[in-house]
Design an enzyme around this catalytic site. Sequence first.
Site, PDB file in Angstrom:
ATOM      1  CE  LYS A  66      -3.187  -1.145  -0.751  1.00  0.00           C
ATOM      2  NZ  LYS A  66      -3.311  -1.819  -2.070  1.00  0.00           N
ATOM      3  N   GLY A  68       2.238   2.287  -2.687  1.00  0.00           N
ATOM      4  CA  GLY A  68       2.243   2.775  -4.061  1.00  0.00           C
ATOM      5  C   GLY A  68       3.108   1.925  -4.973  1.00  0.00           C
ATOM      6  CG  ASN A  70       0.159  -2.509  -8.004  1.00  0.00           C
ATOM      7  OD1 ASN A  70       0.236  -3.406  -8.831  1.00  0.00           O
ATOM      8  ND2 ASN A  70      -0.083  -2.752  -6.716  1.00  0.00           N
ATOM      9  CD1 TRP A  71       2.253   5.880 -10.101  1.00  0.00           C
ATOM     10  CD2 TRP A  71       2.311   6.627  -7.996  1.00  0.00           C
ATOM     11  NE1 TRP A  71       2.436   7.239 -10.139  1.00  0.00           N
ATOM     12  CE2 TRP A  71       2.469   7.715  -8.859  1.00  0.00           C
ATOM     13  CE3 TRP A  71       2.313   6.855  -6.608  1.00  0.00           C
ATOM     14  CZ2 TRP A  71       2.647   9.022  -8.380  1.00  0.00           C
ATOM     15  CZ3 TRP A  71       2.473   8.145  -6.139  1.00  0.00           C
ATOM     16  CH2 TRP A  71       2.643   9.220  -7.016  1.00  0.00           C
ATOM     17  CG  HIS A 127       4.815  -6.186  -0.788  1.00  0.00           C
ATOM     18  ND1 HIS A 127       4.761  -4.886  -1.229  1.00  0.00           N
ATOM     19  CD2 HIS A 127       3.725  -6.803  -1.307  1.00  0.00           C
ATOM     20  CE1 HIS A 127       3.681  -4.747  -2.009  1.00  0.00           C
ATOM     21  NE2 HIS A 127       3.051  -5.883  -2.072  1.00  0.00           N
ATOM     22  NE  ARG A 149       0.086   6.518   0.432  1.00  0.00           N
ATOM     23  CZ  ARG A 149      -1.075   6.088  -0.071  1.00  0.00           C
ATOM     24  NH1 ARG A 149      -1.250   4.792  -0.302  1.00  0.00           N
ATOM     25  NH2 ARG A 149      -2.045   6.923  -0.371  1.00  0.00           N
ATOM     26  CE1 TYR A 212       0.743   6.687  -3.421  1.00  0.00           C
ATOM     27  CE2 TYR A 212       0.326   8.833  -2.433  1.00  0.00           C
ATOM     28  CZ  TYR A 212      -0.103   7.771  -3.202  1.00  0.00           C
ATOM     29  OH  TYR A 212      -1.365   7.783  -3.742  1.00  0.00           O
ATOM     30  CG  MET A 251      -1.152   4.126 -13.799  1.00  0.00           C
ATOM     31  SD  MET A 251       0.036   3.852 -12.486  1.00  0.00           S
ATOM     32  CE  MET A 251      -0.114   2.081 -12.211  1.00  0.00           C
ATOM     33  NE  ARG A 268      -8.346   3.664  -0.468  1.00  0.00           N
ATOM     34  CZ  ARG A 268      -8.538   4.742   0.288  1.00  0.00           C
ATOM     35  NH1 ARG A 268      -9.754   5.121   0.588  1.00  0.00           N
ATOM     36  NH2 ARG A 268      -7.507   5.434   0.770  1.00  0.00           N
TER      37      ARG A 268
HETATM   38  P1  A3P Z   1      -5.028   4.544  -1.805  1.00  0.00           P
HETATM   39  O1  A3P Z   1      -5.645   3.283  -1.251  1.00  0.00           O
HETATM   40  O2  A3P Z   1      -4.677   5.524  -0.730  1.00  0.00           O
HETATM   41  O3  A3P Z   1      -5.829   5.147  -2.898  1.00  0.00           O
HETATM   42  P2  A3P Z   1       0.164  -0.560  -3.650  1.00  0.00           P
HETATM   43  O4  A3P Z   1       0.286  -0.515  -5.121  1.00  0.00           O
HETATM   44  O5  A3P Z   1       1.507  -0.636  -2.965  1.00  0.00           O
HETATM   45  O6  A3P Z   1      -0.775  -1.624  -3.206  1.00  0.00           O
HETATM   46  O7  A3P Z   1      -0.431   0.834  -3.192  1.00  0.00           O
HETATM   47  C1  A3P Z   1      -1.756   1.182  -3.492  1.00  0.00           C
HETATM   48  C2  A3P Z   1      -1.955   2.666  -3.284  1.00  0.00           C
HETATM   49  O8  A3P Z   1      -1.286   3.397  -4.325  1.00  0.00           O
HETATM   50  C3  A3P Z   1      -3.432   3.052  -3.343  1.00  0.00           C
HETATM   51  O9  A3P Z   1      -3.614   4.137  -2.431  1.00  0.00           O
HETATM   52  C4  A3P Z   1      -3.549   3.506  -4.811  1.00  0.00           C
HETATM   53  O10 A3P Z   1      -4.648   4.333  -5.075  1.00  0.00           O
HETATM   54  C5  A3P Z   1      -2.227   4.256  -4.959  1.00  0.00           C
HETATM   55  N1  A3P Z   1      -1.870   4.479  -6.354  1.00  0.00           N
HETATM   56  C6  A3P Z   1      -1.891   3.587  -7.360  1.00  0.00           C
HETATM   57  N2  A3P Z   1      -1.551   4.187  -8.535  1.00  0.00           N
HETATM   58  C7  A3P Z   1      -1.328   5.476  -8.259  1.00  0.00           C
HETATM   59  C8  A3P Z   1      -0.963   6.607  -9.050  1.00  0.00           C
HETATM   60  N3  A3P Z   1      -0.763   6.504 -10.349  1.00  0.00           N
HETATM   61  N4  A3P Z   1      -0.815   7.796  -8.418  1.00  0.00           N
HETATM   62  C9  A3P Z   1      -1.028   7.911  -7.094  1.00  0.00           C
HETATM   63  N5  A3P Z   1      -1.359   6.875  -6.290  1.00  0.00           N
HETATM   64  C10 A3P Z   1      -1.527   5.674  -6.864  1.00  0.00           C
END
Ligand code: A3P
Length: 312
Positions: A66, A68, A70-71, A127, A149, A212, A251, A268
């Site tokens: 969580k 970020g 995936n980002w 992770h 983060r 983040y 995304m 989310r």
């Molecule tokens: P939120 O739940 O606060 O929205 P992970 O990929 O480590 O599981 O993290 C998920 C978090 O990264 C989620 O946060 C998601 O919305 C956020 N996230 C994913 N893509 C993003 C982007 N392009 N820019 C900003 N936040 C992003």
Amino acid sequence: MEKPRKKFIDVVDKAMVAANTMDRDELLFSYKGILYPVTVCSPEVFKAMESLEARSDDVILAGYPKSGTNWVGQILSDLVATFEKKMQNEESINDEDLEEFPYLEVGDTGKYERMNKLPSRRVIFTHLLPDNLPRSVFQNKAKILLLIRNPKDVATSFYHFSNGMSVLPSYETWDDFFIAFMTEKMPWGSYFNYLSEWNKYAEDENVMTITYEELKENRALGVKNIAAFFGISLTEEELQGVVERSSFQSMKENSLKTHGALGSILFRKGGVSDWKSLFNEDQNEKMDKAFEEHIAGTKLGMKLKYDVYCRA
Ligand code: A3P
């Protein structure tokens, strides 16, 4: 890039289906004192992981769930793919048969032998705590981007994700989740422990830390710095493409293609300070105290700018 990720989606879908038939208390198992989801991890795979031969040109992303991942994973994969395309190495990145689940610790026991045969550059997310990574990662001087983060938004994001994603135990209330988060009941372990353990590597020349929040503030600068750290040389225009494709909006729009059913749970809010909608005064105090005790004053603690992002 936004190509469909068939194997990624297959693995996640299968795990979600399997988890749907399980009781809540069957969903996690413990390995070396840390909890993991049984539907995606196993002790056998952890043991097999030791055979991974890390390379100095591997592109590794380390981040607690969580934060970020995936980002930033999208940014890294896109930087590498854009560079490979430019160097005419397209076959090495577009061959679907060569695709592996991007998180190192998720897969089957044969994954690491297959990965050893993959062409460079490999992009690997994890992770895991540094001590649980294959030894070759540090021995062979693979470069690691460490993503962190602010802990209140990590907890908030993790709470919503746990309630949306069947492979993780869900929580009836935020208060229940908060207690679990603060008492090391989370899959992949405690976030404060994660920060303390990775802090030992924060000065390492092969480790670059990014938050983040700084990426949210200035994605173009973040992407540029990340590319420079990994020695990925791209034009301003190419970098700008990576920046645009990694916006939350973009995304989220592509998420069905890239993440399947997981997409609508994962993407989310994508912002900073959503914790304010959940934390009460007592929880704020407890987390502020834990931060002071475990991580304030360390390099990663300072990088997090707790006073800016986490004070009520
Ligand atoms: P939120 O739940 O606060 O929205 P992970 O990929 O480590 O599981 O993290 C998920 C978090 O990264 C989620 O946060 C998601 O919305 C956020 N996230 C994913 N893509 C993003 C982007 N392009 N820019 C900003 N936040 C992003």
